[in-house]
Structures are given as C-alpha cells and as structure tokens.
Design a protein around this motif. Structure first.
Motif, short mmCIF file in Angstrom:
data_model
loop_
_atom_site.label_atom_id
_atom_site.label_comp_id
_atom_site.label_asym_id
_atom_site.label_seq_id
_atom_site.Cartn_x
_atom_site.Cartn_y
_atom_site.Cartn_z
N SER A 209 43.97 41.55 40.97
CA SER A 209 42.56 41.15 41.04
C SER A 209 41.87 41.72 42.27
O SER A 209 40.67 42.06 42.24
CB SER A 209 42.45 39.62 41.05
N GLU A 210 42.63 41.89 43.37
CA GLU A 210 42.06 42.46 44.58
C GLU A 210 41.65 43.91 44.34
O GLU A 210 40.58 44.34 44.78
CB GLU A 210 43.08 42.37 45.71
N SER A 213 38.56 44.00 42.15
CA SER A 213 37.33 43.60 42.84
C SER A 213 36.72 44.76 43.64
O SER A 213 35.54 44.71 44.00
CB SER A 213 37.62 42.42 43.78
N ARG A 214 37.50 45.77 43.91
CA ARG A 214 37.01 46.93 44.67
C ARG A 214 36.32 47.94 43.76
O ARG A 214 35.80 48.95 44.25
CB ARG A 214 38.18 47.59 45.39
N VAL A 218 34.56 45.71 36.01
CA VAL A 218 35.86 45.19 35.63
C VAL A 218 35.81 44.81 34.17
O VAL A 218 34.97 43.98 33.76
CB VAL A 218 36.27 43.98 36.50
N LYS A 230 32.21 43.09 33.18
CA LYS A 230 31.33 42.75 34.30
C LYS A 230 30.65 44.00 34.82
O LYS A 230 31.30 44.93 35.31
CB LYS A 230 32.14 42.09 35.43
#
Length: 679
Positions: A209-210, A213-214, A218, A230
C-alpha cells in the motif's frame, strides 16, 4: 490527452485440456495516460500478472480490445508485436531475470539486439546510451560485474536500466519492489518516478500500500475485475513526443533477405558468447564433427587417389587399348542395300584419319597375324610355333611391349615396306644364344613361302595367361611388309588396335567406332569391339563403390556428431528457458530465437568442420606418405581433391543446419510465461 495504453471489454480464460475454461480477466476496462504512474493492487491469483502479459502482446488469444498509442494490438503480426515490445514497452520483473552469464552492461544491452538495422550489440551509440543509463542509476562503476556479484537492489536497478534502453513509451513492472528492503524499494520508486517525470508512463503491480500511495492512480483488482480506480487530484503536466507504432505491413522479398542477413550479423556475437560459456561441452561436442569431417575428407580423397593409381597401373598394362574386328557378312541378302561392300579394313581409307572423328584415339595399328611359321638362322630352327605379326611403328607401344636390346622400326620402315623385324625373347635365346642378333637376317617360312628380314631389336620376355598367343615366339614386322609376304587371305586387315587417352571412357569410344563402321558399310560387315574395357569398367564401378562406401562410413561419423550437437542444443534450451523468456519480452521474435539457436549449431559445426578439414588433410597425406615408404613404385605427392573438399563443406553446412533445426523449433515455440516460470 491520448491514452498510451487502453483496454476495452478485455476477457481472458485459461483453457486446460480436459476441463472447462477458467475465466481470469472479466471485461477489464482501463487506461494509462501519458506521464502517468499507475499502480494495480490486488491479492495473488486475481489476474494482475496475466493482465500485464496481455498488455504487452505476449499472451493470447483474448476477447476485447487492447491498444497501444491508439493502435489495436490485434492488427499486428507476431514480428510486429515483438517490434512494439522492443520500442514501446519496457519490462521490469520482480525476480529481475538478469542473465547470469552476461555482465551488467551486456544485460542492459539485450533490447538493443532486436532493433534490426538501426543498432547491433556492438554499436557505439547504443553502448554509450547503456553506460549513461547505468551511471544515472549509480551503477556506472559496475558494468563488468555479473548478476551474482550484485545485491538485490542493484539487480533490480539493472532490470530497470534494461527496460529504459530503447526509451519505451510505457514501463510495465511486476512487483518491482516485492523482494527488496525499504531502502532499495525507495530507490526503485524514485527511479520509476523520475522516468515518468521525463514523459514516460508506467504501470506497476504491487501488494504494498505504501508503494501504491506513491503513484498517481491506484487500481484495485480482484477476481479479474476492477473494483476501484482512484484518479489523481491533479494530472501530471509532463508530456513527451510520441513515437508512432510501426504500421502493419509485409516485407518485400528483398527486404526479407536483407532482414535475414542483418539478423544473422546481429545475433552472431550472442550465439558465440553462449557457446564460449560452456567451452568444455562445446569442445567435446565439436570433436564429433571434427572426426566426421576429417573422415569424409580423408576417406573420399584416399578412395579417389587409390582409384587413380589403380587405373594408371592398368593403363600401363595396356588396359586402355581397344580392339576392333571386322569380317564380311556372309549372310548378306541380295535385297540388302549397303553404302559400300566390306571385305577388310583399308588403312588409308578407314584408319589413318579416324582420330579426326575420335580425338580420344592416340595411336592405331593393324593387328595382322600368321600362324604355324618356322624360323631359322645359322642352321638352327624353330618349327611351327612362331607367330608373325604385322603392325605400324606404334604397334609395340600399343601392345605394351618393351625392347631388351636394339630398336623398333620407324614410320619410314612401314612406308617403304622394308624387310625388318623385331623378334621375341625365346627366339633370341634359341637361335642367337652365342650371337648378337642385331643386324642379322632371320629366315621365316610359312607353308611354301619363305622370306627374310633384318633383326632390329629383341623384345623383353613377357608372361601371359594367353599361352596360345606365345608372345615370346613372335616376330613383329611392318604391316606393309607383312602384306607383301603373306597369302591374299592373311594380307587383309581384319583386326585393329587403338590406344585411347587415359581417363577416356573406352567403352563409349569403342561403341562409337563400331557405329562409325556400321554407318560406312551397313550390313555388309560384322564389327565387333573387344578389349579389356569391360574389365576396366567393372574395376571403375568397384572402385567408385569402394569410395562411396568409405564416404558413407564417414557420413555416419558426421551424423553421430550432428546428433551430439542436437543433444547439446536441447540440453542448452532446458538450461536457458529463462533467457528465452527474457529475450522475447524485450523484442525477440520467434524467428530471432529460432535463428539464434540455429546459428549456435552452425557456428559449432563450422569451427569443428574447418578443424576437421585440416585434420583430414593431414591424415590422408600421412597415409599416402606411409604407403610410398612401403610401396616403392608409389611416389608421395600432395593431393587436393576439390570434390572431397566440396562434399566436406556441404556436410558442414548440412549437419550444422539439420542438427540445429529441432532445437531451434523447440526454442521458438516456448511461451514467455512458460519459460519465465520454469525456473
């Protein structure tokens, strides 16, 4: 803004034999825009990696539409899809998939091998670009290192550099940070972000997930469908100049040939390097070809050399002579029309100019014989055993008779019908045991006729299985003198002897001479060709068969060597499945994979074959030298049989191609996913 990559209604199912198809992707609709970093998240088995392979054109068939830069991938052939992967798509694999036998620089350069005429592996511009990319990812000082000398993070950076070599439009990364620690993951993401900031697009698969998030977007993926997409708060502003996809087209015939040779040249370094990485196995495999080619060259050459020497020895024994007999046809009918009546051969009319029609004739002579003659000199005589022969000045050479003393007669003796003669060795022993016969007059009696002749020479003794001929009791005279001393029946020429040029087809010449006289005299004469040519023809057939058998034995050796190459190549494929998958992922076509393995076979066969030719030459020359030391009549000579050399070269090419076809076909048929997941 143009979509770099887009799918519409994408469905894909695995079809396993004996079971119902299993749907993996179910109507997937997604897009990736220019300068966008997109992450796909989802649990294992949800179809993420399958989607990645379909987007690159490596997996099919599927339902729906997949487009790259506005072009539907379904419109492209396999070679064109390979070109698209090479120019527009950069792969980054979770397991890195670096080739262990190549150093860092060579691994980065893999996509450059498949850019056709624009680049080759050794092109300076391409190499400099690879070095620049390596420096950019802080690996410029490790270009000569091999994968096992690098850390996991360094290996992944090399994989990214490889993906960036051909400046792709989009990077497809499968879990690029999945096996890395936090520090290395951060560095990989920074490189990917920098690549996107330069105007490329990137689509990565991740569980983290990290990492997701970058990214700019997504996409959540589960059970083959998109659950959530998203979108970013703001779009990236960086754009890059589009690289148009190549339009589908067929290569023209001359372009196909040019492409083939360009591909061969580009793949030779890689094929050679692969063989050098297994030197021991390559050398041992090559030995079979060395032995086989050496056997072909030496056996064929020795066979031809033996045939030549045997036929030369037969020629020395008079086998290259041809006898022609002519007799009146006593069965000729009154109604038979003939061009000319035949009673006997006429020397001036029939024989003296015959070599103009048959240039193979070197010499010719009548063969006139009278039997039951008596010879006497100085009160000594030989009763009813002497054979008197009438020939030309070439008669002795045609009959292969040698002089023990004195001289033969000359054309002048024949033209002037001079009373001269040459006597057999036994006549010399029995009549001139204590006297020099040269210049003496010997008297010959046949029935009631008696005449004398001056002895010019004495023949060497001769043995023969034709005892009725009694060669040592012969008196040889000019045929013109023979005609003046014989009765009308014996003075007619009914037998001719011809000496034919060495290497000529005696049987064919004999048939030609017979046909010549049949045309001239029609049915008025019966013409028979008799010689040792039948024996010679049979000997030639035997020697040719002998040479052929030697060649077949040698071919068996080459075939064994070829089987060895095939086995080695098949083992090599099983060891290099990952390499095949990686090369196809970066633009290698089925044809280029096929060609690379075929080239490896041809290279190893060519090197072994050339060594085999050198070895074969040394073997047969040593054999000839050894034979010359044992057989004193045989002289050593350097022999170059171009036919044997040509057969050897054809065998090299043939075995190289044939032994490589099966492995090459197996290699080209491998699917990328199958190859990559095999290890």
């Amino acid at each position: 803004m143009q979509h770099v990559l887009e799918t519409s209604g994408l469905w894909f199912s695995y079809r396993r034999q004996g079971s119902e198809p299993t749907a993996i992707l179910k109507g997937v609709n997604l897009h990736v825009d220019e300068g966008e970093l997109v992450a796909i998240k989802g649990p294992s088995g949800s179809g993420k990696s399958t989607l990645l392979y379909i987007l690159s054109g490596l997996l099919g068939p599927y339902d729906g539409r997949v487009s790259l830069l506005g072009k539907d991938l379904a419109d492209f052939s396999e070679p064109e899809l390979a070109a698209i992967r090479n120019r527009h798509i950069g792969f980054v694999f979770q397991q890195f998939y670096l080739l262990p036998k190549l150093n860092l620089l060579q691994n980065i350069l893999i996509p450059g091998q498949y850019r056709g005429a624009e680049f080759t592996e050794g092109d300076e511009a391409l190499v400099e670009r690879a070095r620049a990319i390596a420096r950019k990812i802080d690996l410029g000082d490790r270009l000569n290192h091999y994968p096992n000398q690098l850390s996991g993070g360094q290996q992944q950076r090399v994989a990214i550099a490889r993906a960036l070599l051909n400046d792709p439009s989009i990077i497809l990364a499968d879990e690029p940070t999945g096996s890395l620690d936090t520090a290395n993951s951060e560095q990989i993401l920074r490189i990917l972000r920098q690549s996107v900031d330069e105007g490329r697009s990137a689509l990565i698969i991740t569980h983290d997930s990290e990492v997701a998030s970058r990214c700019d977007r997504v996409i959540s993926f589960r059970d083959g469908v998109i659950e959530e997409d998203k979108k970013p708060a703001k779009r990236p502003s960086t754009r890059r100049e589009d690289k148009p996809t190549p339009p589908p087209r067929r290569l023209k015939p001359w372009e196909t040939v040019e492409h083939f040779f360009q591909a061969c040249i580009a793949l030779v370094p890689s094929a050679t390097r692969n063989l050098m990485h297994n030197k021991g196995r390559s050398v041992l495999t090559m030995m079979g070809i060395v032995i086989g080619i050496a056997a072909i060259l030496s056996m064929l050459t020795i066979g031809k050399f033996t045939e030549k020497k045997i036929l030369e020895s037969y020629a020395e024994l008079g086998v290259n002579t041809l006898a022609v007999y002519g007799y009146p046809n006593w069965d000729l009918k009154a109604t038979d029309k003939v061009p000319s009546m035949f009673q006997a051969f006429d020397w001036e009319k029939d024989i003296s100019h015959l070599d103009k029609t048959f240039p193979q004739i070197e010499r010719a002579t009548p063969m006139m014989v009278s039997w039951d003659n008596r010879a006497n000199f100085g009160g000594k005589s030989i009763e009813s055993e002497v054979r008197v022969m009438g020939v030309t000045a070439d008669g002795l050479e045609i009959m292969n008779r040698k002089l023990a003393m004195g001289t033969g007669f000359t054309p002048v003796h024949v033209q002037q019908r001079m009373a001269v003669c040459i006597i057999g060795h036994e006549i010399f022993q029995r009549l001139f045991s204590t006297t020099n016969p040269i210049g003496q007059i010997i008297h010959v009696t046949q029935r009631e006729t008696s005449y004398g002749c001056k002895v010019l020479g004495v023949l060497k003794a001769q043995t023969t299985n034709k005892e009725w001929n009694k060669p040592n009791l012969q008196i040889i005279t000019p045929f013109t003198y023979f005609q003046t001393t014989s009765d009308p029946w014996s003075s007619r020429i009914r037998e001719l002897a011809f000496q034919i040029q060495a290497g000529s087809d005696i049987e064919r010449v004999g048939k030609g001479i017979k046909a010549f006289f049949e045309r001239r005299y029609g049915k008025s004469g019966r013409f028979i060709v008799g010689s040792d040519s039948v024996l010679l023809a049979q000997m030639k057939k035997f020697l040719n068969l002998f040479t052929l058998l030697l060649g077949m034995i040698a071919l068996v050796s080459v075939a064994v060597g070829g089987i060895g190459i095939t086995n080695m190549m098949l083992v090599s494929i099983s060891e290099r499945l990952k390499e095949i998958g990686v090369r196809k992922a970066f633009g290698a076509t089925n044809f280029s994979i096929w060609l690379q393995y075929l080239l490896e076979s041809v290279i190893i066969c060519s090197v072994g074959g050339l060594v085999g030719i050198v070895v074969g030459f040394a073997v047969y020359e040593l054999a000839i030298y050894g034979a010359s030391q044992v057989i004193k009549s045989l002289k050593f000579e350097w022999v170059f049989d171009w036919t044997a050399i040509a057969v050897s070269f054809l065998s090299i090419v043939g075995v190289g191609i044939l032994s490589g076809i099966i492995p090459a076909m197996k290699a080209e048929r491998l699917e990328v996913i199958e190859a990559l997941r095999s290890e």
